[in-house]
Design a protein around this motif. Structure first.
Motif, PDB file in Angstrom:
ATOM      1  N   LEU A  23      -4.026  -2.734   8.476  1.00 25.53           N
ATOM      2  CA  LEU A  23      -4.386  -1.640   7.569  1.00 25.53           C
ATOM      3  C   LEU A  23      -3.140  -0.855   7.177  1.00 25.53           C
ATOM      4  O   LEU A  23      -2.444  -0.315   8.044  1.00 25.53           O
ATOM      5  CB  LEU A  23      -5.406  -0.713   8.230  1.00 25.53           C
ATOM      6  N   LEU A  24      -2.874  -0.743   5.841  1.00 23.56           N
ATOM      7  CA  LEU A  24      -1.669  -0.060   5.366  1.00 23.56           C
ATOM      8  C   LEU A  24      -1.931   1.347   4.845  1.00 23.56           C
ATOM      9  O   LEU A  24      -1.001   2.162   4.784  1.00 23.56           O
ATOM     10  CB  LEU A  24      -1.009  -0.878   4.249  1.00 23.56           C
ATOM     11  N   GLY A  25      -3.142   1.622   4.444  1.00 30.16           N
ATOM     12  CA  GLY A  25      -3.417   2.938   3.854  1.00 30.16           C
ATOM     13  C   GLY A  25      -4.779   2.944   3.191  1.00 30.16           C
ATOM     14  O   GLY A  25      -5.698   2.243   3.613  1.00 30.16           O
ATOM     15  N   LYS A  26      -4.897   3.710   2.106  1.00 26.36           N
ATOM     16  CA  LYS A  26      -6.195   3.823   1.440  1.00 26.36           C
ATOM     17  C   LYS A  26      -6.026   3.988  -0.060  1.00 26.36           C
ATOM     18  O   LYS A  26      -4.993   4.485  -0.545  1.00 26.36           O
ATOM     19  CB  LYS A  26      -7.002   4.985   2.018  1.00 26.36           C
ATOM     20  N   SER A  27      -7.056   3.580  -0.776  1.00 26.99           N
ATOM     21  CA  SER A  27      -7.128   3.762  -2.228  1.00 26.99           C
ATOM     22  C   SER A  27      -8.436   4.480  -2.531  1.00 26.99           C
ATOM     23  O   SER A  27      -9.522   3.949  -2.269  1.00 26.99           O
ATOM     24  CB  SER A  27      -7.084   2.402  -2.946  1.00 26.99           C
ATOM     25  N   LEU A  28      -8.316   5.682  -3.069  1.00 27.45           N
ATOM     26  CA  LEU A  28      -9.487   6.499  -3.376  1.00 27.45           C
ATOM     27  C   LEU A  28      -9.618   6.648  -4.881  1.00 27.45           C
ATOM     28  O   LEU A  28      -8.639   6.514  -5.630  1.00 27.45           O
ATOM     29  CB  LEU A  28      -9.368   7.879  -2.727  1.00 27.45           C
ATOM     30  N   ALA A  29     -10.830   6.940  -5.359  1.00 22.81           N
ATOM     31  CA  ALA A  29     -11.036   7.184  -6.786  1.00 22.81           C
ATOM     32  C   ALA A  29     -10.162   8.352  -7.217  1.00 22.81           C
ATOM     33  O   ALA A  29     -10.243   9.447  -6.661  1.00 22.81           O
ATOM     34  CB  ALA A  29     -12.504   7.482  -7.061  1.00 22.81           C
ATOM     35  N   GLY A  30      -9.276   8.107  -8.167  1.00 20.49           N
ATOM     36  CA  GLY A  30      -8.353   9.134  -8.630  1.00 20.49           C
ATOM     37  C   GLY A  30      -7.069   9.206  -7.836  1.00 20.49           C
ATOM     38  O   GLY A  30      -6.132   9.910  -8.230  1.00 20.49           O
ATOM     39  N   HIS A  31      -7.003   8.483  -6.724  1.00 19.06           N
ATOM     40  CA  HIS A  31      -5.800   8.487  -5.880  1.00 19.06           C
ATOM     41  C   HIS A  31      -5.544   7.052  -5.417  1.00 19.06           C
ATOM     42  O   HIS A  31      -5.828   6.697  -4.276  1.00 19.06           O
ATOM     43  CB  HIS A  31      -5.981   9.423  -4.678  1.00 19.06           C
ATOM     44  N   PRO A  32      -4.968   6.212  -6.299  1.00 18.49           N
ATOM     45  CA  PRO A  32      -4.777   4.795  -5.944  1.00 18.49           C
ATOM     46  C   PRO A  32      -3.674   4.603  -4.903  1.00 18.49           C
ATOM     47  O   PRO A  32      -2.793   5.453  -4.738  1.00 18.49           O
ATOM     48  CB  PRO A  32      -4.389   4.158  -7.281  1.00 18.49           C
ATOM     49  N   PHE A  33      -3.753   3.483  -4.220  1.00 19.47           N
ATOM     50  CA  PHE A  33      -2.704   3.081  -3.283  1.00 19.47           C
ATOM     51  C   PHE A  33      -1.476   2.676  -4.094  1.00 19.47           C
ATOM     52  O   PHE A  33      -1.569   1.906  -5.047  1.00 19.47           O
ATOM     53  CB  PHE A  33      -3.212   1.910  -2.438  1.00 19.47           C
ATOM     54  N   SER A  34      -0.318   3.183  -3.735  1.00 19.52           N
ATOM     55  CA  SER A  34       0.869   3.004  -4.573  1.00 19.52           C
ATOM     56  C   SER A  34       1.613   1.703  -4.310  1.00 19.52           C
ATOM     57  O   SER A  34       2.406   1.262  -5.148  1.00 19.52           O
ATOM     58  CB  SER A  34       1.832   4.180  -4.373  1.00 19.52           C
ATOM     59  N   GLY A  35       1.391   1.072  -3.168  1.00 18.99           N
ATOM     60  CA  GLY A  35       2.125  -0.141  -2.849  1.00 18.99           C
ATOM     61  C   GLY A  35       1.389  -1.389  -3.268  1.00 18.99           C
ATOM     62  O   GLY A  35       0.445  -1.353  -4.077  1.00 18.99           O
ATOM     63  N   SER A  36       1.808  -2.521  -2.724  1.00 15.64           N
ATOM     64  CA  SER A  36       1.149  -3.796  -2.972  1.00 15.64           C
ATOM     65  C   SER A  36       0.911  -4.482  -1.636  1.00 15.64           C
ATOM     66  O   SER A  36       1.589  -4.206  -0.643  1.00 15.64           O
ATOM     67  CB  SER A  36       1.980  -4.684  -3.897  1.00 15.64           C
ATOM     68  N   LEU A  37      -0.070  -5.366  -1.623  1.00  9.10           N
ATOM     69  CA  LEU A  37      -0.456  -6.042  -0.390  1.00  9.10           C
ATOM     70  C   LEU A  37       0.090  -7.465  -0.353  1.00  9.10           C
ATOM     71  O   LEU A  37       0.186  -8.142  -1.379  1.00  9.10           O
ATOM     72  CB  LEU A  37      -1.994  -6.092  -0.277  1.00  9.10           C
ATOM     73  N   LYS A  38       0.395  -7.880   0.852  1.00  9.08           N
ATOM     74  CA  LYS A  38       0.758  -9.267   1.116  1.00  9.08           C
ATOM     75  C   LYS A  38      -0.328  -9.878   1.978  1.00  9.08           C
ATOM     76  O   LYS A  38      -1.206  -9.181   2.488  1.00  9.08           O
ATOM     77  CB  LYS A  38       2.123  -9.341   1.801  1.00  9.08           C
ATOM     78  N   ALA A  39      -0.292 -11.181   2.115  1.00  8.32           N
ATOM     79  CA  ALA A  39      -1.315 -11.887   2.878  1.00  8.32           C
ATOM     80  C   ALA A  39      -1.496 -11.265   4.258  1.00  8.32           C
ATOM     81  O   ALA A  39      -0.516 -10.945   4.944  1.00  8.32           O
ATOM     82  CB  ALA A  39      -0.941 -13.357   3.011  1.00  8.32           C
ATOM     83  N   GLY A  40      -2.766 -11.045   4.630  1.00 10.78           N
ATOM     84  CA  GLY A  40      -3.071 -10.488   5.937  1.00 10.78           C
ATOM     85  C   GLY A  40      -3.034  -8.973   5.977  1.00 10.78           C
ATOM     86  O   GLY A  40      -3.166  -8.384   7.064  1.00 10.78           O
ATOM     87  N   GLU A  41      -2.884  -8.321   4.802  1.00 11.60           N
ATOM     88  CA  GLU A  41      -2.852  -6.859   4.753  1.00 11.60           C
ATOM     89  C   GLU A  41      -4.079  -6.333   4.007  1.00 11.60           C
ATOM     90  O   GLU A  41      -4.684  -7.037   3.191  1.00 11.60           O
ATOM     91  CB  GLU A  41      -1.569  -6.366   4.076  1.00 11.60           C
TER      92      GLU A  41
END
Length: 419
Positions: free
Chosen positions: A77-95
């Motif tokens: 788990l790297l973080g969270k993406s909420l409505a109006g507050h997207p996750f700023s990074g990108s995911l790699k396999a297994g994330e």
């Protein structure tokens, strides 16, 4: 008795009358631009296009976790993406990231697992169900594409369409202007509702038709100009009709357009323009008038309804309402139709062949789920109590005769403005 011998000579069918009105009435052309929230019920004069994709980005259809790929191991788990507050990074396999309904899908994520189907242990997520690419993802533009025509011209906007346009970023729309309808009553016997019953003279009645017609027209998104009640005096009638001609698109009256000695309305109308008197094969409502009052630019249309109160409302509903839809600019394919169904009759109905009969009825489903209908009271054209109790017409064809209890009959549930 054959069908042809049942038809009374000289009477126009309801269908013929509607067709003649449709051929005679040109739609409005003048437009105005309105904020979207003020446009419900108005008719579009131009197509409306989307200003952006809907959804505007890939997003989650569920509360849960956005995953990158199919992993045989737990996800980090790297973080969270909420409505109006997207996750700023990108995911790699297994994330993965925590995600809520409607939140933007992070770069690299290709599926969402519902929170009920996953177990979180500190910063490690263990899916409890199989997942595949695309699960619980709403794709960008899957509903609407930018530049797509959402609603074409000639449609009256309803609430769902307002919602669609708002979501697509449409702030204002160009619509046809409202139809202006002038309403007046003529008759020495008519009295305003403010008159106490004790002050009514012999033969006096309340001016109820104008009140009922005004309420009906107000439901049809028209601009109603109430010119009041006039005495049977040619000069007063002429002044009122000239006002109506110059201010309105249509004039609606009830009664006073026959061949009686005191029916000055007809004479004045024929002086100012053209008037056609129709004898309709309809019950109630046989006498009906349609005319034109020429003005500097265009013409004002005249609808003369019968004087009996039930007849006035039936002809307004069956004839004037379809005509108004064309006048408003509603395209033929978008105009309302009178929904008809079948119901089993709970009482006998007496009818003579010759006219289409719109009897007032009350329809419902019985304990067995069967659609049934019963007449509501006496069916005279002056009887309003039965009309007030009704929720449909029992439509008996021009050729038909008596109906018996248990027969299947055609019903027409009330729509605006009778609802």
């Amino acid at each position: 008795m054959t069908t042809d011998s049942c038809l009374l000579p000289g009477l126009i069918s309801v269908e013929q009358a509607r067709d003649q009105l449709m051929q005679a009435i040109p739609p409005l052309r003048e437009t105005e631009t309105l904020p979207l929230e003020q446009a419900c019920g108005r008719v579009l004069s131009a197509p409306v296009k989307a200003r952006l994709d809907l959804p505007p980005s890939d997003n989650s259809a569920m509360d849960g976790y956005a995953l990158c790929g199919e992993s045989g191991e737990p996800y980090r788990l790297l973080g969270k993406s909420l409505a109006g507050h997207p996750f700023s990074g990108s995911l790699k396999a297994g994330e993965c990231v925590r995600i809520t309904t409607g939140a933007v899908l992070p770069a690299g994520a290709d599926r969402v697992v519902m929170q009920e189907q996953a177990e979180l242990r500190e910063n490690t997520l263990i899916p409890q169900a199989e997942t595949k690419a695309g699960d619980h993802i709403r794709r960008c533009g899957e509903d609407v594409r930018a530049g797509q025509v959402l609603i074409d011209s000639g449609r009256a906007l309803k609430v769902p369409e307002i919602a669609l346009l708002a979501a697509a970023g449409v702030r204002e729309v160009t619509v046809l202007r409202r139809v202006r309808a002038a309403l007046l009553s003529v008759g020495d016997e008519l009295r305003p509702l403010e008159t106490p019953p004790s002050e009514l003279g012999d033969g006096d009645i309340y001016d109820s038709n104008r009140i009922a017609l005004k309420a009906a027209l107000a439901q049809l998104d028209l601009e109603v100009i109430d010119l009041g009640c006039l005495p049977d005096e040619p000069a007063a009638i002429r002044d009122a009709l000239v006002q109506a001609r110059d201010r309105a698109d249509i004039v609606v009256t009830s009664g006073g357009v026959s061949v009686g000695e005191a029916d000055f309305t007809r004479r004045v109308l024929e002086e100012l323009g053209q008037l056609d008197l129709w004898r309709l094969a309809i019950k109630p409502g046989k006498p009906f008038a349609f005319g034109r009052l020429p003005r500097d630019k265009g013409e004002t249309l005249f609808f003369g309804l019968p004087g009996n109160p039930v007849s006035a409302l039936v002809t307004l509903y069956q004839l004037v309402l379809p005509a108004l839809e064309k006048l408003k600019g509603i395209a033929a394919e978008n105009r309302g139709t009178f929904f008809q169904g079948r119901a089993r009759l709970l009482n006998p109905i007496r009818k003579a062949p010759g006219r289409t009969d719109y009897q007032r009825g009350y329809t419902y489903r019985d304990s067995d789920g069967l659609q049934v209908v019963r007449s509501t009271g006496i069916q005279g054209s002056h009887i309003l109590s039965g009309f007030a109790e009704a929720n449909c017409f029992v439509v008996l064809s021009r050729e038909s005769g008596n109906c018996e209890t248990g027969d299947w009959v055609t019903i027409e549930p009330f729509q605006k403005p009778l609802t």
